[in-house]
Design a protein around this motif. Structure first.
Motif, PDB file in Angstrom:
ATOM      1  N   TYR A 147      12.854   2.387  -2.666  1.00  0.00           N
ATOM      2  CA  TYR A 147      12.266   2.768  -3.950  1.00  0.00           C
ATOM      3  C   TYR A 147      12.195   4.294  -4.047  1.00  0.00           C
ATOM      4  O   TYR A 147      12.227   5.001  -3.043  1.00  0.00           O
ATOM      5  N   SER A 148      12.094   4.787  -5.263  1.00  0.00           N
ATOM      6  CA  SER A 148      11.984   6.221  -5.473  1.00  0.00           C
ATOM      7  C   SER A 148      10.682   6.736  -4.890  1.00  0.00           C
ATOM      8  O   SER A 148       9.750   5.961  -4.594  1.00  0.00           O
ATOM      9  N   ALA A 149      10.589   8.051  -4.726  1.00  0.00           N
ATOM     10  CA  ALA A 149       9.360   8.646  -4.202  1.00  0.00           C
ATOM     11  C   ALA A 149       8.174   8.318  -5.094  1.00  0.00           C
ATOM     12  O   ALA A 149       7.087   7.986  -4.611  1.00  0.00           O
ATOM     13  N   ALA A 150       8.386   8.408  -6.414  1.00  0.00           N
ATOM     14  CA  ALA A 150       7.293   8.105  -7.346  1.00  0.00           C
ATOM     15  C   ALA A 150       6.855   6.655  -7.211  1.00  0.00           C
ATOM     16  O   ALA A 150       5.658   6.354  -7.155  1.00  0.00           O
ATOM     17  N   ASN A 151       7.818   5.743  -7.129  1.00  0.00           N
ATOM     18  CA  ASN A 151       7.462   4.327  -7.030  1.00  0.00           C
ATOM     19  C   ASN A 151       6.818   3.985  -5.690  1.00  0.00           C
ATOM     20  O   ASN A 151       5.962   3.107  -5.621  1.00  0.00           O
ATOM     21  N   SER A 152       7.228   4.663  -4.621  1.00  0.00           N
ATOM     22  CA  SER A 152       6.593   4.395  -3.327  1.00  0.00           C
ATOM     23  C   SER A 152       5.117   4.788  -3.371  1.00  0.00           C
ATOM     24  O   SER A 152       4.259   4.085  -2.818  1.00  0.00           O
ATOM     25  N   LEU A 153       4.802   5.893  -4.047  1.00  0.00           N
ATOM     26  CA  LEU A 153       3.400   6.297  -4.194  1.00  0.00           C
ATOM     27  C   LEU A 153       2.640   5.311  -5.073  1.00  0.00           C
ATOM     28  O   LEU A 153       1.478   4.969  -4.788  1.00  0.00           O
ATOM     29  N   LEU A 154       3.278   4.857  -6.150  1.00  0.00           N
ATOM     30  CA  LEU A 154       2.624   3.893  -7.035  1.00  0.00           C
ATOM     31  C   LEU A 154       2.344   2.585  -6.304  1.00  0.00           C
ATOM     32  O   LEU A 154       1.267   1.993  -6.462  1.00  0.00           O
ATOM     33  N   ILE A 155       3.299   2.129  -5.513  1.00  0.00           N
ATOM     34  CA  ILE A 155       3.093   0.905  -4.737  1.00  0.00           C
ATOM     35  C   ILE A 155       1.909   1.079  -3.798  1.00  0.00           C
ATOM     36  O   ILE A 155       1.027   0.219  -3.702  1.00  0.00           O
ATOM     37  N   TRP A 156       1.877   2.210  -3.106  1.00  0.00           N
ATOM     38  CA  TRP A 156       0.814   2.452  -2.125  1.00  0.00           C
ATOM     39  C   TRP A 156      -0.566   2.485  -2.778  1.00  0.00           C
ATOM     40  O   TRP A 156      -1.490   1.803  -2.340  1.00  0.00           O
ATOM     41  N   VAL A 157      -0.704   3.273  -3.837  1.00  0.00           N
ATOM     42  CA  VAL A 157      -2.036   3.469  -4.418  1.00  0.00           C
ATOM     43  C   VAL A 157      -2.553   2.186  -5.057  1.00  0.00           C
ATOM     44  O   VAL A 157      -3.752   1.870  -4.964  1.00  0.00           O
ATOM     45  N   GLN A 158      -1.685   1.407  -5.683  1.00  0.00           N
ATOM     46  CA  GLN A 158      -2.129   0.165  -6.309  1.00  0.00           C
ATOM     47  C   GLN A 158      -2.429  -0.916  -5.271  1.00  0.00           C
ATOM     48  O   GLN A 158      -3.381  -1.688  -5.419  1.00  0.00           O
ATOM     49  N   TYR A 159      -1.635  -0.956  -4.203  1.00  0.00           N
ATOM     50  CA  TYR A 159      -1.879  -1.962  -3.172  1.00  0.00           C
ATOM     51  C   TYR A 159      -3.185  -1.678  -2.428  1.00  0.00           C
ATOM     52  O   TYR A 159      -3.978  -2.591  -2.181  1.00  0.00           O
ATOM     53  N   THR A 160      -3.400  -0.407  -2.070  1.00  0.00           N
ATOM     54  CA  THR A 160      -4.636  -0.075  -1.356  1.00  0.00           C
ATOM     55  C   THR A 160      -5.862  -0.319  -2.235  1.00  0.00           C
ATOM     56  O   THR A 160      -6.927  -0.691  -1.743  1.00  0.00           O
ATOM     57  N   ASP A 161      -5.709  -0.124  -3.549  1.00  0.00           N
ATOM     58  CA  ASP A 161      -6.796  -0.439  -4.469  1.00  0.00           C
ATOM     59  C   ASP A 161      -7.051  -1.947  -4.484  1.00  0.00           C
ATOM     60  O   ASP A 161      -8.210  -2.391  -4.500  1.00  0.00           O
ATOM     61  N   ALA A 162      -5.981  -2.739  -4.480  1.00  0.00           N
ATOM     62  CA  ALA A 162      -6.132  -4.197  -4.444  1.00  0.00           C
ATOM     63  C   ALA A 162      -6.804  -4.642  -3.150  1.00  0.00           C
ATOM     64  O   ALA A 162      -7.633  -5.558  -3.145  1.00  0.00           O
ATOM     65  N   TYR A 163      -6.470  -3.976  -2.039  1.00  0.00           N
ATOM     66  CA  TYR A 163      -7.101  -4.325  -0.755  1.00  0.00           C
ATOM     67  C   TYR A 163      -8.592  -3.997  -0.784  1.00  0.00           C
ATOM     68  O   TYR A 163      -9.423  -4.777  -0.300  1.00  0.00           O
ATOM     69  N   ALA A 164      -8.917  -2.841  -1.373  1.00  0.00           N
ATOM     70  CA  ALA A 164     -10.321  -2.450  -1.464  1.00  0.00           C
ATOM     71  C   ALA A 164     -11.127  -3.457  -2.281  1.00  0.00           C
ATOM     72  O   ALA A 164     -12.332  -3.650  -2.037  1.00  0.00           O
ATOM     73  N   LYS A 165     -10.480  -4.109  -3.233  1.00  0.00           N
ATOM     74  CA  LYS A 165     -11.147  -5.099  -4.073  1.00  0.00           C
ATOM     75  C   LYS A 165     -11.093  -6.510  -3.470  1.00  0.00           C
ATOM     76  O   LYS A 165     -11.554  -7.475  -4.083  1.00  0.00           O
ATOM     77  N   GLY A 166     -10.486  -6.631  -2.288  1.00  0.00           N
ATOM     78  CA  GLY A 166     -10.406  -7.932  -1.638  1.00  0.00           C
ATOM     79  C   GLY A 166      -9.357  -8.858  -2.197  1.00  0.00           C
ATOM     80  O   GLY A 166      -9.404 -10.071  -1.969  1.00  0.00           O
ATOM     81  N   LEU A 167      -8.376  -8.318  -2.917  1.00  0.00           N
ATOM     82  CA  LEU A 167      -7.362  -9.152  -3.565  1.00  0.00           C
ATOM     83  C   LEU A 167      -6.174  -9.451  -2.655  1.00  0.00           C
ATOM     84  O   LEU A 167      -5.405 -10.371  -2.922  1.00  0.00           O
ATOM     85  N   VAL A 168      -5.992  -8.647  -1.610  1.00  0.00           N
ATOM     86  CA  VAL A 168      -4.922  -8.872  -0.639  1.00  0.00           C
ATOM     87  C   VAL A 168      -5.523  -8.800   0.757  1.00  0.00           C
ATOM     88  O   VAL A 168      -6.503  -8.083   0.986  1.00  0.00           O
ATOM     89  N   PRO A 169      -4.941  -9.521   1.724  1.00  0.00           N
ATOM     90  CA  PRO A 169      -5.577  -9.641   3.033  1.00  0.00           C
ATOM     91  C   PRO A 169      -5.302  -8.508   4.013  1.00  0.00           C
ATOM     92  O   PRO A 169      -6.027  -8.354   5.001  1.00  0.00           O
ATOM     93  N   HIS A 170      -4.250  -7.723   3.776  1.00  0.00           N
ATOM     94  CA  HIS A 170      -3.868  -6.697   4.741  1.00  0.00           C
ATOM     95  C   HIS A 170      -4.011  -5.309   4.122  1.00  0.00           C
ATOM     96  O   HIS A 170      -3.755  -5.125   2.932  1.00  0.00           O
TER      97      HIS A 170
END
Length: 361
Positions: A51-74
């Motif tokens: 993925y592009s640099a921009a998309n890699s950052l978007l993936i990271w920030v949204q996934y870590t936010d989902a983890y903080a909310k308990g929506l993903v297990p890892h």
């Protein structure tokens, strides 16, 4: 400024989603104020090289936010793909999981009878329009749209193939890394010279002499450090030689780019990135006139990612995943989409034939 869609009508919903993604990126870029933050961004880019640099950052920030909310297990995303990609691997998105939004390119078709006569000679084709006799076709970016991908933790179904992960001892370099990088340096017309100590190259770990076309690396370091220095110098060779547009356009950040390339390539091999020192200065982006700071930082990060990806693609070494699930790559995705398009065209043609025959009868 948003580019009109193919219909010529602005899609306010799409524009709002793109603006939201840009704001997410702006916030993430604003957080890249220390060497540690920049290093984390590079490690993320290494993990999601597909993925592009921009998309890699978007993936990271949204996934870590989902983890903080308990929506993903890892806590860390691993393999990411769209719904079709996961379905092709026998997996489906878990009900209730929210997709990670990324920016997707929208390509327009353009035709010209004299392609070397200038950009003004190219005309935009409608989606149904065919080439005229003697014309050539090219596709180019006309806008972006919002797409959604999902991490493997958001899916269920068939087990994935195992992916080989590099295992390194402390101080050791990945097997084949030095030789592979050395071949890329000499292949660009530079001589590789090993020196006994930093005293021979002005106290540095490595040195690139563009005039003499010589790359020197000190050998009184452990193999991992030597490999890192060699990659650093290859980054200089590829981006910062005299007459190189990137070198003149982005003066003053050569060391940032070269060390960032070395870190990204090292991270893709599972190397310890704590030994890398990226001289990132939070204020350099603001010094580029007439450019948005977010675009400047993302441009630098994307240039580093693309250069590192070129290096990695030419290496026959064991590397971590590029972010796509095992068994899924860009070529297979393109083949899937082509097959779907072919089937759709065949069905359309068959329907049209049936319709014409019915009318004739």
């Amino acid at each position: 400024m948003h580019t009109p869609t193919d219909t010529g009508v602005r899609n306010s919903g799409q524009d709002a989603r793109l603006d939201d993604l840009h704001n997410k990126l702006a916030t993430e870029v604003d957080n890249l104020v220390t060497s540690a933050d920049w290093t984390r961004a590079l490690e993320t880019a290494a993990r999601f090289r597909a993925y592009s640099a921009a998309n890699s950052l978007l993936i990271w920030v949204q996934y870590t936010d989902a983890y903080a909310k308990g929506l993903v297990p890892h806590p860390v995303p691993t393999f990411v793909a769209g719904v079709r990609g996961w379905n092709s691997l026998g997996r489906t998105v878990i009900r209730g999981q929210k997709g990670l939004q990324i920016r997707l390119p929208v390509l327009g078709r353009f035709a010209a009878a004299s392609p070397d006569a200038g950009e003004d000679t190219w005309r935009r084709l409608a989606h149904w329009e065919k080439l005229r006799p003697g014309e050539v076709l090219k596709k180019k970016l006309v806008s972006t749209k919002v797409g959604r991908v999902f991490d493997v933790a958001q899916t269920e179904g068939r087990s994935l193939e195992t992916f080989p992960e590099p295992v390194l001892l402390e101080g050791e370099a990945p097997v084949g890394l030095w030789d592979g990088v050395a071949v890329q340096i000499t292949g660009r017309g530079f001589t590789l010279r090993r020196v006994d100590s930093a005293r021979e190259i002005h106290g540095a770990n490595g040195l690139t002499d563009y005039a003499a076309r010589v790359v020197s690396v000190r050998t009184d370091m452990d193999p991992a450090a030597q490999a890192k220095s060699l990659i650093h110098e290859l980054g200089h060779v590829m981006l910062h030689g005299p007459g190189n547009a990137d070198s003149s356009s982005h003066r003053g950040i050569g060391e940032v780019e070269a060390e960032s390339i070395a870190l990204l390539v090292g991270a893709a091999h599972g190397m310890d990135t704590s030994q890398y020192t990226v001289p990132y200065v939070a204020t350099w982006a603001s010094g580029v006139p007439d450019k948005d700071e977010v675009d400047v930082v993302l441009g630098t990060l994307d240039r580093v990612r693309k250069t590192a990806s070129r290096i990695l693609d030419d290496l026959d070494t064991t590397q971590i995943s590029n972010g796509l699930p095992p068994g899924l790559d860009r070529d297979s995705l393109a083949a899937q989409h082509a097959a779907k398009r072919g089937a759709a065209k065949a069905a359309h043609h068959e329907h049209a034939q049936t319709t014409r025959e019915t009318v004739v009868l």
